[in-house]
Design an enzyme around this catalytic site. Structure first.
Site, PDB file in Angstrom:
ATOM      1  N   ALA A  89       0.829  -1.204   0.000  1.00 51.21           N
ATOM      2  CA  ALA A  89       0.000   0.000   0.000  1.00 51.21           C
ATOM      3  C   ALA A  89       0.864   1.255   0.000  1.00 51.21           C
ATOM      4  CB  ALA A  89      -0.938   0.000   1.205  1.00 51.21           C
ATOM      5  N   TYR A  90       1.880   1.258   0.835  1.00 46.19           N
ATOM      6  CA  TYR A  90       2.771   2.416   0.922  1.00 46.19           C
ATOM      7  C   TYR A  90       3.533   2.605  -0.390  1.00 46.19           C
ATOM      8  CZ  TYR A  90       6.164   5.670   2.957  1.00 46.19           C
ATOM      9  OH  TYR A  90       6.934   6.767   3.236  1.00 46.19           O
ATOM     10  N   SER A  91       4.060   1.522  -0.947  1.00 45.95           N
ATOM     11  CA  SER A  91       4.807   1.615  -2.201  1.00 45.95           C
ATOM     12  C   SER A  91       3.918   2.127  -3.330  1.00 45.95           C
ATOM     13  CB  SER A  91       5.390   0.246  -2.566  1.00 45.95           C
ATOM     14  OG  SER A  91       6.297  -0.207  -1.585  1.00 45.95           O
ATOM     15  N   LYS A 102       3.037   5.899  -2.809  1.00 48.36           N
ATOM     16  CA  LYS A 102       4.141   6.814  -3.080  1.00 48.36           C
ATOM     17  C   LYS A 102       4.510   6.841  -4.560  1.00 48.36           C
ATOM     18  CE  LYS A 102       4.691   8.414   1.052  1.00 48.36           C
ATOM     19  NZ  LYS A 102       4.320   9.820   1.340  1.00 48.36           N
TER      20      LYS A 102
END
Length: 249
Positions: free
Chosen positions: A155-157, A160
């Site tokens: 999710a973070y990757s 971003k």
């Protein structure tokens, strides 16, 4: 420490109660500017503003994932400060560390909701004011994870990576005006969100940094504040590396 000229400039810093956001706010204040810190933690906001000085800093409780909350904060900040010259889209959440096929859907939605949708909301709300004044500096915080993708952080990757595309799109849309939109891609730094990840994940991403250490908050603030300054009058829609040599493009 270099001093960047922020005389008579007003900056909005999301998630500025701590970490990189607070460091940026301090550097802007040191350059003669004023800051409006948007954060959803009311107690942290009150403490931060008291420490920075209520004469030059204000705090607003804002959920950037909620468009109405962002629009209200934009109007209130302009009414109180007269304008918004700078927008630092720093607020984000990291989410859990686990394989994609085990990743909780609700956690994925939460990470995207703050880091991507929130960044979009802030740009959508503040940019018309910048267009009206024909001046603005926007800096979006992405991550090296957005360039390379960290395993066990889908999710973070993904969030971003999308922030980088948003930056390029908006930068091109505003290129004919004195408004720049750029992104930075930090490696891991000692922020609350980053250090809340599993020890194994922290060790993994730290081992990938050729510098052999974490990013210092002051190092991140220095690059961000240059991009937020009037001196950055040509470059837009670009990505600036803060990965300690890890980035491959």
């Amino acid at each position: 420490m270099n001093r960047y000229d922020f005389d008579n400039r007003v900056a909005v810093v999301t998630g500025g109660g701590q970490g990189i956001g607070r460091e940026v706010a301090e550097r802007i204040l040191a350059g003669g500017g004023k800051v409006s810190i948007w954060d959803r933690d009311a107690a942290l906001l009150e403490k931060t503003v008291a420490e920075l000085g209520a004469d030059v800093a204000e705090g607003r409780v804002v959920d950037i994932g909620d468009l109405a909350s962002v629009e209200s904060a934009t109007r209130a900040t302009i009414a109180a400060q007269g304008r918004i010259d700078i927008l630092i889209n720093n607020a984000a959440i990291v989410g859990p560390n686990m394989p994609t096929w085990e990743y909780p859907p609700e956690a994925f939605i939460d990470v995207v909701h703050v880091g991507l949708t929130g960044t979009f909301h802030c740009c959508r709300s503040v940019v018309p004011h910048m267009i009206e004044r024909n001046y603005g500096r926007i800096v979006n915080l992405s991550s090296i994870a957005g360039k390379e993708g960290n395993p066990n952080a889908v999710a973070y990757s993904a969030t971003k990576a999308a922030v980088l595309a948003l930056t390029k799109s908006l930068g091109k849309e505003l290129a004919g005006k004195d408004i720049s939109v750029n992104a930075v891609t930090p490696a891991i730094a000692k922020t609350a969100g980053a250090m809340g990840q599993s020890p194994e994940h922290i060790a993994y991403i730290l081992a990938k940094i050729p510098r052999g250490r974490m990013l210092e908050l002051s190092e991140a603030a220095s690059m961000i504040c240059f991009l937020a300054s009037e001196e950055n009058s040509f470059t837009t829609g670009a990505t600036f590396d803060l990965s300690g040599g890890r980035a491959t493009y």
